[in-house]
Design an enzyme around this catalytic site. Structure first.
Site, PDB file in Angstrom:
ATOM      1  N   SER A   7      17.775 -43.797 -44.086  1.00  0.00           N
ATOM      2  CA  SER A   7      17.901 -45.250 -43.974  1.00  0.00           C
ATOM      3  C   SER A   7      17.083 -45.908 -45.082  1.00  0.00           C
ATOM      4  CB  SER A   7      17.382 -45.711 -42.609  1.00  0.00           C
ATOM      5  OG  SER A   7      17.243 -47.120 -42.613  1.00  0.00           O
ATOM      6  N   HIS A  32      22.289 -44.768 -44.633  1.00  0.00           N
ATOM      7  CA  HIS A  32      22.278 -45.799 -43.590  1.00  0.00           C
ATOM      8  C   HIS A  32      21.754 -47.116 -44.177  1.00  0.00           C
ATOM      9  CE1 HIS A  32      22.029 -47.130 -39.369  1.00  0.00           C
ATOM     10  NE2 HIS A  32      20.853 -47.657 -39.651  1.00  0.00           N
ATOM     11  N   ASP A  34      20.802 -51.005 -43.239  1.00  0.00           N
ATOM     12  CA  ASP A  34      20.481 -51.913 -42.134  1.00  0.00           C
ATOM     13  C   ASP A  34      20.645 -53.359 -42.554  1.00  0.00           C
ATOM     14  OD1 ASP A  34      19.548 -50.262 -39.899  1.00  0.00           O
ATOM     15  OD2 ASP A  34      18.036 -49.579 -41.329  1.00  0.00           O
ATOM     16  N   MET A  36      20.167 -57.107 -41.460  1.00  0.00           N
ATOM     17  CA  MET A  36      19.438 -57.933 -40.483  1.00  0.00           C
ATOM     18  C   MET A  36      19.588 -59.399 -40.869  1.00  0.00           C
ATOM     19  SD  MET A  36      15.947 -55.785 -40.015  1.00  0.00           S
ATOM     20  CE  MET A  36      15.958 -54.004 -39.777  1.00  0.00           C
ATOM     21  N   HIS A  65      24.767 -50.664 -40.446  1.00  0.00           N
ATOM     22  CA  HIS A  65      24.311 -51.030 -39.102  1.00  0.00           C
ATOM     23  C   HIS A  65      24.054 -52.530 -39.092  1.00  0.00           C
ATOM     24  CE1 HIS A  65      20.765 -50.502 -35.995  1.00  0.00           C
ATOM     25  NE2 HIS A  65      21.748 -51.221 -35.514  1.00  0.00           N
ATOM     26  N   MET A  67      22.718 -55.604 -37.574  1.00  0.00           N
ATOM     27  CA  MET A  67      21.824 -56.176 -36.559  1.00  0.00           C
ATOM     28  C   MET A  67      21.914 -57.682 -36.720  1.00  0.00           C
ATOM     29  SD  MET A  67      18.695 -53.532 -36.846  1.00  0.00           S
ATOM     30  CE  MET A  67      19.363 -52.869 -38.342  1.00  0.00           C
ATOM     31  N   MET A 136      19.659 -46.982 -30.272  1.00  0.00           N
ATOM     32  CA  MET A 136      18.371 -47.418 -30.840  1.00  0.00           C
ATOM     33  C   MET A 136      17.253 -46.812 -30.006  1.00  0.00           C
ATOM     34  SD  MET A 136      18.793 -49.596 -33.521  1.00  0.00           S
ATOM     35  CE  MET A 136      17.059 -49.438 -33.701  1.00  0.00           C
ATOM     36  N   GLY A 143      11.354 -50.817 -39.720  1.00  0.00           N
ATOM     37  CA  GLY A 143      11.209 -49.379 -39.872  1.00  0.00           C
ATOM     38  C   GLY A 143       9.799 -48.973 -39.449  1.00  0.00           C
ATOM     39  N   GLY A 144       9.588 -47.677 -39.302  1.00  0.00           N
ATOM     40  CA  GLY A 144       8.243 -47.155 -39.075  1.00  0.00           C
ATOM     41  C   GLY A 144       7.682 -47.345 -37.688  1.00  0.00           C
ATOM     42  N   ASP A 174      18.674 -43.830 -33.914  1.00  0.00           N
ATOM     43  CA  ASP A 174      18.049 -44.668 -34.934  1.00  0.00           C
ATOM     44  C   ASP A 174      16.693 -45.184 -34.457  1.00  0.00           C
ATOM     45  OD1 ASP A 174      17.656 -46.220 -37.151  1.00  0.00           O
ATOM     46  OD2 ASP A 174      19.283 -47.624 -36.769  1.00  0.00           O
ATOM     47  N   GLY A 176      12.354 -43.921 -35.324  1.00  0.00           N
ATOM     48  CA  GLY A 176      11.306 -42.941 -35.027  1.00  0.00           C
ATOM     49  C   GLY A 176      11.760 -41.496 -35.103  1.00  0.00           C
ATOM     50  N   GLY A 196      14.325 -43.333 -41.580  1.00  0.00           N
ATOM     51  CA  GLY A 196      13.870 -44.244 -42.625  1.00  0.00           C
ATOM     52  C   GLY A 196      12.507 -43.851 -43.155  1.00  0.00           C
TER      53      GLY A 196
HETATM   54  C1  DX5 Z   1      15.425 -50.353 -37.334  1.00  0.00           C
HETATM   55  C2  DX5 Z   1      16.575 -49.830 -38.153  1.00  0.00           C
HETATM   56  C3  DX5 Z   1      16.446 -48.418 -38.586  1.00  0.00           C
HETATM   57  C4  DX5 Z   1      15.229 -48.102 -39.404  1.00  0.00           C
HETATM   58  C5  DX5 Z   1      14.629 -46.897 -38.766  1.00  0.00           C
HETATM   59  O1  DX5 Z   1      15.732 -51.546 -36.727  1.00  0.00           O
HETATM   60  O2  DX5 Z   1      17.813 -49.955 -37.477  1.00  0.00           O
HETATM   61  O3  DX5 Z   1      17.621 -47.908 -39.208  1.00  0.00           O
HETATM   62  O4  DX5 Z   1      15.480 -47.842 -40.751  1.00  0.00           O
HETATM   63  O5  DX5 Z   1      13.419 -46.660 -39.365  1.00  0.00           O
HETATM   64  P1  DX5 Z   1      12.467 -45.472 -38.946  1.00  0.00           P
HETATM   65  O6  DX5 Z   1      13.230 -44.194 -39.173  1.00  0.00           O
HETATM   66  O7  DX5 Z   1      11.298 -45.637 -39.841  1.00  0.00           O
HETATM   67  O8  DX5 Z   1      12.149 -45.656 -37.495  1.00  0.00           O
HETATM   68 ZN    ZN Z   2      19.579 -48.867 -38.390  1.00  0.00          ZN
END
Ligand code: DX5
Ligand code: ZN
Length: 227
Positions: A7, A32, A34, A36, A65, A67, A136, A143-144, A174, A176, A196
């Site tokens: 991601s 991937h 994202d 937003m 994805h 969001m 999710m 991320g993170g 998706d 962690g 990610g």
């Molecule tokens: C979070 C995103 C993820 C994000 C995951 O809202 O949808 O795709 O990149 O990031 P990690 O892998 O760091 O949790």
């Molecule tokens: Zn995502």
């Protein structure tokens, strides 16, 4: 089928083409992306133009994805931009069925994303329309974050439901996901690992993807061996 999807949300946004090149070098299965909107989730990220620009730069499938609120307004543009896999959130639309059909009519993979608090039972009536479910395992937006342990049960239950109904639906997970929990999640039923920060914050992102791919290959081999 077990796949790895880096991601680019955790990559340096001023060097996104390099982030995609890293995914290619690691032999990832898809990228991937994202999207937003600052409404459904607080942050703002990418639009259609990034998808069409990246589409020119890589042969890897782009797994987009959304969001966003009002996904019906954005889906046509992302299909045109070249999203190969496209998911939106069940929580934001009463028109999931129609939108899934729109994506499939364009010949792309159609997915529904669900937040950690959304029960999988709500997918029951649209399951036949889905190519994949994006579960999710953190709250969407950043991320993170830390993997929410209770979501493991949901992945397992969804996997059982799909098996009972004998549907060819893939489960993308998706949030962690990292080397430490990859095998456990594949065992629970995850097919697509979306990663990610565990990739782009790593010392060596290419090597990390390659290690993840080795785990995925072991699981793919188990299917071939009928285990
Ligand atoms: C979070 C995103 C993820 C994000 C995951 O809202 O949808 O795709 O990149 O990031 P990690 O892998 O760091 O949790
Ligand atoms: Zn995502």
């Amino acid at each position: 089928m077990y796949l790895i999807a880096p991601s680019i949300l955790s990559a340096d946004f001023s060097r996104l083409a390099e982030a995609v090149a890293i995914a290619e070098q690691g032999q990832a299965d898809m990228v991937h992306v994202d999207v937003m909107d600052g409404h459904f989730v607080p942050s703002l990220t990418f639009g259609e133009k990034l998808v069409s620009d990246l589409r020119e730069k890589t042969s890897l499938p782009l797994n987009v994805h959304l969001m966003v609120d009002n996904p019906e307004k954005l889906i046509p543009g992302f299909l045109e931009a070249g999203a190969d896999w496209l998911s939106f959130h069940l929580e934001v639309t009463p028109h999931a069925h129609r939108l899934l059909q729109l994506i499939k009519e364009a010949g792309r993979k159609a997915g529904l994303a669900i937040n950690p608090a959304t029960p999988i039972d709500l997918l029951s009536e649209v399951l036949e329309e889905l190519d994949y479910v994006l579960v999710m395992t953190v709250n969407p937006g950043w991320g993170g974050q830390k993997f929410i342990p209770a979501t493991r049960y949901k992945i397992k239950k969804l996997n059982q439901l799909i098996a009972e109904r004998r549907l060819p639906i893939l489960i993308a997970v998706d949030g962690g996901v990292k080397l430490d929990n990859l095998s456990t999640l594949f065992e629970l039923g995850m097919n697509i690992a979306i990663c990610g920060s565990s990739i782009y914050d790593a010392q060596n992102p290419v090597a990390t993807i390659r290690e993840m791919k080795m785990v995925a290959r072991d699981f793919n081999q188990r299917i071939i061996n009928g285990k």
